[in-house]
Design a protein around this motif. Structure first.
Motif, PDB file in Angstrom:
ATOM      1  N   MET A  16     -39.640   7.980   2.920  1.00 17.16           N
ATOM      2  CA  MET A  16     -39.097   8.704   1.784  1.00 17.16           C
ATOM      3  C   MET A  16     -37.682   9.205   2.066  1.00 17.16           C
ATOM      4  SD  MET A  16     -40.515  11.787  -0.369  1.00 17.16           S
ATOM      5  CE  MET A  16     -39.452  12.789  -1.301  1.00 17.16           C
ATOM      6  N   GLU A  17     -37.447   9.627   3.282  1.00 18.01           N
ATOM      7  CA  GLU A  17     -36.128  10.167   3.598  1.00 18.01           C
ATOM      8  C   GLU A  17     -35.022   9.152   3.331  1.00 18.01           C
ATOM      9  OE1 GLU A  17     -33.965  11.728   7.551  1.00 18.01           O
ATOM     10  OE2 GLU A  17     -35.742  12.851   6.950  1.00 18.01           O
ATOM     11  N   GLY A  18     -35.265   7.905   3.704  1.00 16.88           N
ATOM     12  CA  GLY A  18     -34.273   6.862   3.471  1.00 16.88           C
ATOM     13  C   GLY A  18     -33.987   6.654   1.996  1.00 16.88           C
ATOM     14  N   THR A  19     -35.023   6.701   1.187  1.00 15.29           N
ATOM     15  CA  THR A  19     -34.860   6.540  -0.259  1.00 15.29           C
ATOM     16  C   THR A  19     -34.031   7.679  -0.832  1.00 15.29           C
ATOM     17  OG1 THR A  19     -36.991   5.428  -0.379  1.00 15.29           O
ATOM     18  CG2 THR A  19     -36.111   6.292  -2.436  1.00 15.29           C
ATOM     19  N   VAL A  20     -34.291   8.887  -0.383  1.00  9.99           N
ATOM     20  CA  VAL A  20     -33.539  10.054  -0.864  1.00  9.99           C
ATOM     21  C   VAL A  20     -32.087   9.956  -0.414  1.00  9.99           C
ATOM     22  CG1 VAL A  20     -33.314  12.563  -0.699  1.00  9.99           C
ATOM     23  CG2 VAL A  20     -35.569  11.537  -1.023  1.00  9.99           C
ATOM     24  N   LEU A  21     -31.870   9.558   0.829  1.00  9.31           N
ATOM     25  CA  LEU A  21     -30.495   9.424   1.321  1.00  9.31           C
ATOM     26  C   LEU A  21     -29.734   8.359   0.545  1.00  9.31           C
ATOM     27  CD1 LEU A  21     -31.050   9.721   5.160  1.00  9.31           C
ATOM     28  CD2 LEU A  21     -30.071  11.424   3.615  1.00  9.31           C
ATOM     29  N   ASP A  22     -30.392   7.236   0.276  1.00 12.19           N
ATOM     30  CA  ASP A  22     -29.745   6.200  -0.523  1.00 12.19           C
ATOM     31  C   ASP A  22     -29.365   6.749  -1.895  1.00 12.19           C
ATOM     32  OD1 ASP A  22     -30.014   4.387   1.534  1.00 12.19           O
ATOM     33  OD2 ASP A  22     -31.761   3.378   0.650  1.00 12.19           O
ATOM     34  N   ALA A  23     -30.284   7.468  -2.514  1.00 12.23           N
ATOM     35  CA  ALA A  23     -30.022   8.045  -3.831  1.00 12.23           C
ATOM     36  C   ALA A  23     -28.884   9.058  -3.768  1.00 12.23           C
ATOM     37  CB  ALA A  23     -31.286   8.712  -4.375  1.00 12.23           C
ATOM     38  N   ALA A  24     -28.841   9.833  -2.686  1.00 12.58           N
ATOM     39  CA  ALA A  24     -27.780  10.839  -2.536  1.00 12.58           C
ATOM     40  C   ALA A  24     -26.413  10.190  -2.355  1.00 12.58           C
ATOM     41  CB  ALA A  24     -28.095  11.756  -1.350  1.00 12.58           C
TER      42      ALA A  24
ATOM     43  N   ARG B 171     -33.286   9.174  -9.066  1.00 11.37           N
ATOM     44  CA  ARG B 171     -32.967   7.898  -8.410  1.00 11.37           C
ATOM     45  C   ARG B 171     -33.966   7.568  -7.310  1.00 11.37           C
ATOM     46  NH1 ARG B 171     -27.920   5.536  -8.796  1.00 11.37           N
ATOM     47  NH2 ARG B 171     -26.577   6.578 -10.272  1.00 11.37           N
ATOM     48  N   ALA B 172     -34.461   8.594  -6.636  1.00  9.04           N
ATOM     49  CA  ALA B 172     -35.420   8.387  -5.550  1.00  9.04           C
ATOM     50  C   ALA B 172     -36.853   8.274  -6.079  1.00  9.04           C
ATOM     51  CB  ALA B 172     -35.323   9.531  -4.542  1.00  9.04           C
TER      52      ALA B 172
ATOM     53  N   TYR C  89     -18.521  12.835  -7.869  1.00  7.58           N
ATOM     54  CA  TYR C  89     -19.089  14.010  -7.216  1.00  7.58           C
ATOM     55  C   TYR C  89     -19.366  15.163  -8.182  1.00  7.58           C
ATOM     56  CZ  TYR C  89     -20.162  17.540  -3.798  1.00  7.58           C
ATOM     57  OH  TYR C  89     -20.802  18.515  -3.094  1.00  7.58           O
ATOM     58  N   PRO C  90     -18.514  15.423  -9.181  1.00  6.62           N
ATOM     59  CA  PRO C  90     -18.809  16.537 -10.092  1.00  6.62           C
ATOM     60  C   PRO C  90     -20.146  16.380 -10.826  1.00  6.62           C
ATOM     61  CG  PRO C  90     -16.530  15.891 -10.329  1.00  6.62           C
ATOM     62  CD  PRO C  90     -17.187  14.851  -9.452  1.00  6.62           C
ATOM     63  N   ALA C  91     -20.609  15.145 -10.994  1.00  7.13           N
ATOM     64  CA  ALA C  91     -21.878  14.914 -11.685  1.00  7.13           C
ATOM     65  C   ALA C  91     -23.066  14.908 -10.722  1.00  7.13           C
ATOM     66  CB  ALA C  91     -21.827  13.593 -12.438  1.00  7.13           C
ATOM     67  N   PHE C  92     -22.825  15.102  -9.435  1.00 10.01           N
ATOM     68  CA  PHE C  92     -23.895  15.101  -8.443  1.00 10.01           C
ATOM     69  C   PHE C  92     -24.861  16.242  -8.717  1.00 10.01           C
ATOM     70  CE2 PHE C  92     -25.623  13.806  -4.441  1.00 10.01           C
ATOM     71  CZ  PHE C  92     -26.207  14.941  -3.932  1.00 10.01           C
ATOM     72  N   SER C  93     -26.150  15.924  -8.716  1.00  9.76           N
ATOM     73  CA  SER C  93     -27.159  16.969  -8.905  1.00  9.76           C
ATOM     74  C   SER C  93     -28.422  16.603  -8.152  1.00  9.76           C
ATOM     75  CB  SER C  93     -27.499  17.146 -10.386  1.00  9.76           C
ATOM     76  OG  SER C  93     -28.183  16.002 -10.871  1.00  9.76           O
ATOM     77  N   ILE C  94     -29.164  17.606  -7.773  1.00 12.13           N
ATOM     78  CA  ILE C  94     -30.429  17.387  -7.099  1.00 12.13           C
ATOM     79  C   ILE C  94     -31.399  16.669  -8.034  1.00 12.13           C
ATOM     80  CG2 ILE C  94     -31.498  19.607  -7.637  1.00 12.13           C
ATOM     81  CD1 ILE C  94     -31.614  18.039  -4.183  1.00 12.13           C
ATOM     82  N   GLU C  95     -31.301  16.958  -9.325  1.00  8.65           N
ATOM     83  CA  GLU C  95     -32.153  16.289 -10.309  1.00  8.65           C
ATOM     84  C   GLU C  95     -31.840  14.791 -10.375  1.00  8.65           C
ATOM     85  OE1 GLU C  95     -30.411  19.076 -10.896  1.00  8.65           O
ATOM     86  OE2 GLU C  95     -31.974  20.585 -11.202  1.00  8.65           O
TER      87      GLU C  95
END
Length: 58
Positions: free
Chosen positions: A1-9, A29-30, A18-24
């Protein structure tokens, strides 16, 4: 899961800026939920601290 989240990040700011970056956005994406991300990483770090350093692990 960590890899998927990192890819999404990495992908979200590359595509949306970057201004549109959000945890949501990362969670979507993940294909997970924001509570899962909040349990794994604190709000203060928002995403793993090594995102943005050019490495894929701490």
């Amino acid at each position: 899961m960590e890899g998927t989240v990192l890819d999404a990040a990495w992908e979200q700011p590359a595509e949306c800026g970057y201004p549109a970056f959000s945890i949501e956005g990362v969670a979507a994406r993940a294909r997970t939920s924001t509570p899962v991300l909040y349990r794994r990483w604190s709000w203060n770090s928002c995403v793993p601290p090594f995102v943005g350093t050019g490495t894929s692990s701490p």
